[in-house]
Design a protein around this motif. Structure first.
Motif, PDB file in Angstrom:
ATOM      1  N   GLU A  67     -55.914  32.609  47.124  1.00  0.00           N
ATOM      2  CA  GLU A  67     -55.511  31.915  45.897  1.00  0.00           C
ATOM      3  C   GLU A  67     -54.475  30.816  46.161  1.00  0.00           C
ATOM      4  N   HIS A  68     -53.642  31.004  47.184  1.00  0.00           N
ATOM      5  CA  HIS A  68     -52.577  30.041  47.448  1.00  0.00           C
ATOM      6  C   HIS A  68     -52.957  28.957  48.448  1.00  0.00           C
ATOM      7  N   ARG A  69     -54.094  29.112  49.100  1.00  0.00           N
ATOM      8  CA  ARG A  69     -54.492  28.128  50.106  1.00  0.00           C
ATOM      9  C   ARG A  69     -54.782  26.755  49.502  1.00  0.00           C
ATOM     10  N   GLU A  70     -55.507  26.724  48.409  1.00  0.00           N
ATOM     11  CA  GLU A  70     -55.826  25.438  47.779  1.00  0.00           C
ATOM     12  C   GLU A  70     -54.562  24.754  47.274  1.00  0.00           C
ATOM     13  N   GLN A  71     -53.682  25.515  46.637  1.00  0.00           N
ATOM     14  CA  GLN A  71     -52.422  24.961  46.130  1.00  0.00           C
ATOM     15  C   GLN A  71     -51.575  24.405  47.273  1.00  0.00           C
ATOM     16  N   ASN A  72     -51.573  25.093  48.397  1.00  0.00           N
ATOM     17  CA  ASN A  72     -50.791  24.690  49.565  1.00  0.00           C
ATOM     18  C   ASN A  72     -51.201  23.309  50.073  1.00  0.00           C
ATOM     19  N   LEU A  73     -52.474  22.964  49.935  1.00  0.00           N
ATOM     20  CA  LEU A  73     -52.983  21.719  50.508  1.00  0.00           C
ATOM     21  C   LEU A  73     -53.071  20.557  49.530  1.00  0.00           C
ATOM     22  N   LYS A  74     -52.695  20.780  48.262  1.00  0.00           N
ATOM     23  CA  LYS A  74     -52.745  19.677  47.303  1.00  0.00           C
ATOM     24  C   LYS A  74     -51.879  18.529  47.794  1.00  0.00           C
ATOM     25  N   LYS A  75     -52.481  17.360  47.876  1.00  0.00           N
ATOM     26  CA  LYS A  75     -51.811  16.133  48.309  1.00  0.00           C
ATOM     27  C   LYS A  75     -51.289  16.199  49.738  1.00  0.00           C
ATOM     28  N   ALA A  76     -51.827  17.117  50.543  1.00  0.00           N
ATOM     29  CA  ALA A  76     -51.385  17.236  51.936  1.00  0.00           C
ATOM     30  C   ALA A  76     -52.018  16.178  52.837  1.00  0.00           C
ATOM     31  N   PHE A  77     -53.202  15.669  52.450  1.00  0.00           N
ATOM     32  CA  PHE A  77     -53.925  14.712  53.277  1.00  0.00           C
ATOM     33  C   PHE A  77     -54.018  13.365  52.569  1.00  0.00           C
ATOM     34  N   GLN A  78     -54.018  12.318  53.377  1.00  0.00           N
ATOM     35  CA  GLN A  78     -54.112  10.966  52.826  1.00  0.00           C
ATOM     36  C   GLN A  78     -54.827  10.080  53.827  1.00  0.00           C
ATOM     37  N   CYS A  79     -55.724   9.237  53.322  1.00  0.00           N
ATOM     38  CA  CYS A  79     -56.334   8.233  54.184  1.00  0.00           C
ATOM     39  C   CYS A  79     -55.302   7.141  54.406  1.00  0.00           C
ATOM     40  N   ILE A  80     -55.090   6.775  55.650  1.00  0.00           N
ATOM     41  CA  ILE A  80     -54.035   5.809  55.945  1.00  0.00           C
ATOM     42  C   ILE A  80     -54.587   4.425  56.269  1.00  0.00           C
ATOM     43  N   GLU A  81     -55.888   4.316  56.350  1.00  0.00           N
ATOM     44  CA  GLU A  81     -56.507   3.016  56.563  1.00  0.00           C
ATOM     45  C   GLU A  81     -56.956   2.488  55.206  1.00  0.00           C
ATOM     46  N   LYS A  82     -56.523   1.288  54.858  1.00  0.00           N
ATOM     47  CA  LYS A  82     -56.767   0.762  53.511  1.00  0.00           C
ATOM     48  C   LYS A  82     -58.229   0.383  53.269  1.00  0.00           C
ATOM     49  N   SER A  83     -58.826  -0.325  54.194  1.00  0.00           N
ATOM     50  CA  SER A  83     -60.207  -0.761  53.969  1.00  0.00           C
ATOM     51  C   SER A  83     -61.137   0.040  54.880  1.00  0.00           C
ATOM     52  N   VAL A  84     -61.772   1.007  54.299  1.00  0.00           N
ATOM     53  CA  VAL A  84     -62.653   1.888  55.052  1.00  0.00           C
ATOM     54  C   VAL A  84     -64.091   1.409  54.878  1.00  0.00           C
ATOM     55  N   SER A  85     -64.761   1.188  55.998  1.00  0.00           N
ATOM     56  CA  SER A  85     -66.145   0.730  55.920  1.00  0.00           C
ATOM     57  C   SER A  85     -67.144   1.846  56.219  1.00  0.00           C
ATOM     58  N   TYR A  86     -66.648   3.036  56.505  1.00  0.00           N
ATOM     59  CA  TYR A  86     -67.546   4.145  56.804  1.00  0.00           C
ATOM     60  C   TYR A  86     -68.271   4.615  55.546  1.00  0.00           C
ATOM     61  N   LYS A  87     -69.524   4.978  55.740  1.00  0.00           N
ATOM     62  CA  LYS A  87     -70.317   5.551  54.650  1.00  0.00           C
ATOM     63  C   LYS A  87     -70.516   7.047  54.827  1.00  0.00           C
ATOM     64  N   LYS A  88     -70.532   7.492  56.094  1.00  0.00           N
ATOM     65  CA  LYS A  88     -70.724   8.907  56.404  1.00  0.00           C
ATOM     66  C   LYS A  88     -69.788   9.290  57.547  1.00  0.00           C
ATOM     67  N   VAL A  89     -69.058  10.367  57.346  1.00  0.00           N
ATOM     68  CA  VAL A  89     -68.214  10.887  58.421  1.00  0.00           C
ATOM     69  C   VAL A  89     -68.429  12.393  58.542  1.00  0.00           C
ATOM     70  N   LEU A  90     -68.086  12.911  59.698  1.00  0.00           N
ATOM     71  CA  LEU A  90     -68.151  14.343  59.954  1.00  0.00           C
ATOM     72  C   LEU A  90     -66.738  14.839  60.237  1.00  0.00           C
ATOM     73  N   LEU A  91     -66.215  15.669  59.350  1.00  0.00           N
ATOM     74  CA  LEU A  91     -64.923  16.305  59.574  1.00  0.00           C
ATOM     75  C   LEU A  91     -65.101  17.404  60.606  1.00  0.00           C
ATOM     76  N   VAL A  92     -64.160  17.517  61.512  1.00  0.00           N
ATOM     77  CA  VAL A  92     -64.222  18.529  62.562  1.00  0.00           C
ATOM     78  C   VAL A  92     -62.948  19.362  62.513  1.00  0.00           C
ATOM     79  N   ASP A  93     -63.111  20.684  62.466  1.00  0.00           N
ATOM     80  CA  ASP A  93     -61.962  21.587  62.487  1.00  0.00           C
ATOM     81  C   ASP A  93     -62.295  22.791  63.354  1.00  0.00           C
ATOM     82  N   ASP A  94     -61.288  23.593  63.628  1.00  0.00           N
ATOM     83  CA  ASP A  94     -61.510  24.756  64.480  1.00  0.00           C
ATOM     84  C   ASP A  94     -62.074  25.937  63.706  1.00  0.00           C
ATOM     85  N   ILE A  95     -61.605  26.149  62.478  1.00  0.00           N
ATOM     86  CA  ILE A  95     -62.030  27.332  61.731  1.00  0.00           C
ATOM     87  C   ILE A  95     -62.210  27.003  60.253  1.00  0.00           C
TER      88      ILE A  95
END
Length: 130
Positions: A69-97
């Motif tokens: 229940e607290h995992r989603e709340q913990n990550l609110k606003k935790a991530f941000q795209c730092i590149e202003k003009s993104v030209s990608y249409k498809k990306v693959l997120l990669v994580d360990d678990i």
């Protein structure tokens, strides 16, 4: 790459995006395991790895220490795209678990907000969410 390489290539992603660690956690640990996985996968499949697109801007509590229940709340606003003009249409997120999906959801929201319409996800392991 051996197990899912064909599937990943069929998605025709523009780049692999490792789930970022907060800079303080990366300094303490010395590496980002998602980056290591993305680098190896990118090398095997000849897909570029974009390490600078997504940043973890909030130093959150480790997800493993929280109940579902607290995992989603913990990550609110935790991530941000730092590149202003993104030209990608498809990306693959990669994580360990992948456990509850809270990390992938938070990252995907940021990538969508930056104008990337299609976000895929892969991980090495699946946790139980406890």
């Amino acid at each position: 790459a051996w197990h899912l390489g064909r599937q990943i290539l069929s998605w025709k992603v523009d780049a692999l995006v490792p789930v970022p660690l907060h800079p303080a956690r990366k300094r303490k640990r010395g590496y980002n395991q998602a980056e290591l996985l993305a680098d190896a996968l990118g090398k095997k499949l000849d897909i570029p790895v974009e390490r600078e697109l997504l940043a973890r801007v909030v130093n959150t509590e480790p997800q493993k220490s929280l109940d579902p229940e607290h995992r989603e709340q913990n990550l609110k606003k935790a991530f941000q795209c730092i590149e202003k003009s993104v030209s990608y249409k498809k990306v693959l997120l990669v994580d360990d678990i992948y456990t509850t999906g809270a990390t992938i959801e938070a990252c995907t929201k940021s990538l969508h907000a930056a104008g990337i319409p299609d976000v895929y996800y892969t991980s090495v392991a699946i946790g139980t969410g406890r």
